[in-house]
Design an enzyme around this catalytic site. Structure first.
Site, short mmCIF file in Angstrom:
data_model
loop_
_atom_site.label_atom_id
_atom_site.label_comp_id
_atom_site.label_asym_id
_atom_site.label_seq_id
_atom_site.Cartn_x
_atom_site.Cartn_y
_atom_site.Cartn_z
CB SER A 90 -33.94 1.75 13.55
OG SER A 90 -34.73 0.83 14.27
CB THR A 192 -30.92 -2.81 12.05
OG1 THR A 192 -30.56 -1.48 11.74
CG2 THR A 192 -30.73 -3.71 10.85
CB THR A 210 -31.48 -1.01 8.55
OG1 THR A 210 -31.22 -0.05 9.58
CG2 THR A 210 -30.49 -0.76 7.42
NE ARG A 220 -23.68 4.55 7.57
CZ ARG A 220 -24.29 3.53 8.17
NH1 ARG A 220 -25.52 3.23 7.88
NH2 ARG A 220 -23.66 2.82 9.09
CB VAL A 221 -24.53 2.21 1.91
CG1 VAL A 221 -24.99 0.76 2.03
CG2 VAL A 221 -25.34 2.93 0.83
N GLY A 222 -24.67 1.44 5.15
CA GLY A 222 -24.04 0.65 6.22
C GLY A 222 -23.86 -0.80 5.81
CB THR A 243 -28.20 -4.95 14.90
OG1 THR A 243 -28.80 -3.67 15.13
CG2 THR A 243 -27.87 -5.58 16.23
N GLY A 244 -26.14 -2.59 14.61
CA GLY A 244 -25.20 -1.69 15.25
C GLY A 244 -24.43 -0.86 14.23
C1 SD4 Z 1 -26.27 0.52 9.80
N1 SD4 Z 1 -26.28 -1.55 11.00
O1 SD4 Z 1 -26.80 1.14 8.90
C2 SD4 Z 1 -27.11 -0.46 10.59
C3 SD4 Z 1 -27.76 0.28 11.70
C4 SD4 Z 1 -28.20 -0.56 12.83
O2 SD4 Z 1 -28.87 -0.82 14.97
O3 SD4 Z 1 -28.15 -1.76 12.83
N2 SD4 Z 1 -28.59 -0.03 13.92
O4 SD4 Z 1 -25.09 0.68 10.10
#
Ligand code: SD4
Length: 333
Positions: A90, A192, A210, A220-222, A243-244
């Site tokens: 990840s 992440t 990440t 896509r961007v988080g 994270t998440g």
């Molecule tokens: C995202 N927050 O790209 C990141 C992914 C992540 O645990 O943290 N996964 O959305």
């Protein structure tokens, strides 16, 4: 007394700010200023806190701090460990790809001056946290995306390499058979990395890196590279990282929210809990199938962590000990 001087004075005398009312935001001294200070024992420093089971990354960051290095240097060096760890699927090399099979990385970094640098959707460069730092220090911008970010990295001497490992390629090929997209609640205790550090001078910096959500749409961007989303630091107050499921963090501007809640007097733990509350308490929100976890630290070195579901953990280095600790969580039913 100006706010900045007041804070400096408070920390110099060993006083800590425990409850910062919104009136404290005014630049001029008010009566409120007096009641917000109470004696807390010494600031806990140096200190490192990072999302998930990231022992080596935190140990590496801590070693930088113990040698007198800056919080900024520490978080960069710590994050690089995970970026180079091919087994972590990840972050960095070995990260799971998007639907088209491309590994694209997001990262950001923020220093004690409130400067920020980020790269989004970068292919072929492993140490994106260091590219983000270069964006912060060597360009007039704060974010570079995709091809432009890669071009910039190459111009700064970064090495081009294929980030898709055999293991991640195989996982993607298996995924493609059904091509079912759903965010996965992580129970492997690794994902992440968001990292916050306080150095011996008491300065705070943070970093987040990440490969984003596995099998995301191309482009896509988080939250991770977005200021206030995956990371936010205010050296006078503290820092937070996430994270998440990035979409949910972004919709609530989670890390910025946590820092602002600490500014208003919440402890890092209370602030993390409220930020999770902002997600799960939305009317009709079904949070059963996604995870979000936060970590936070304040200027005194008090820390907090909270997630929606079980299995989020964090590493913390303080008082010369590095430990992995399971986070408290919301969904206990
Ligand atoms: C995202 N927050 O790209 C990141 C992914 C992540 O645990 O943290 N996964 O959305």
């Amino acid at each position: 007394m100006k706010r900045r001087n007041f804070i400096k004075k408070a920390s110099a005398t060993g006083l800590g700010l425990v409850a910062v009312s919104s009136t404290f935001m005014s630049c001029d001294e008010t009566k409120e200023d007096k009641k917000i200070v109470s004696p807390i024992s010494e600031v806990i420093k140096p200190l490192v806190i990072a999302t998930w089971k990231t022992d080596l990354a935190v140990e590496t960051a801590a070693a930088v701090l113990e040698k007198g290095g800056t919080a900024l240097e520490a978080v960069e060096q710590g994050c690089r460990i995970e970026e180079a760890n091919e087994k972590g699927q990840s972050v960095g090399k070995g990260g799971l790809p998007d639907r088209d099979g491309d590994v694209t990385l997001d990262a950001c970094i923020m220093n004690e001056k409130g400067d920020y640098g980020a790269v989004l959707g970068v292919k072929n460069i492993k140490h994106v946290i260091s590219v983000a730092r270069k964006v912060m220090e060597a360009t007039p911008h704060v974010m570079l995306v995709g091809v432009g970010a890669e071009k910039f990295a190459l111009s700064q001497g970064f090495k081009r390499e294929n980030l898709l490992t055999e293991a991640s390629k195989k996982a993607w090929e298996k995924w493609k058979i059904k091509s079912e997209y759903k965010p996965i609640i992580n129970i492997e205790n690794h994902d992440t990395i968001g990292m916050l550090a306080i150095d011996k001078k008491g300065n705070i910096s943070g970093a987040c890196t990440t490969s984003g959500l596995a099998y995301k749409m191309a482009g896509r961007v988080g939250d991770s590279p977005i200021i206030g989303g995956g990371l936010f630091v205010d050296n006078e107050i503290g820092g937070a990282s996430a994270t998440g499921l990035g979409e949910e963090v972004l919709k609530t501007v989670g890390s910025f929210l946590i820092v602002e809640l600490m500014r208003q007097g919440k402890s890092p733990q209370e602030a993390c809990e409220e930020a999770i509350g902002r997600i799960v308490n939305k009317p009709g929100k079904d949070f059963t199938n996604f995870q979000v976890g936060y970590i936070a630290v304040n200027k005194q070195g008090q820390t907090g962590a909270y997630s929606i579901h079980e299995w989020f953990s964090y590493n913390i280095y303080k008082n010369k000990k590095n430990q992995n600790i399971k986070s408290d969580y919301f969904n206990k039913v």
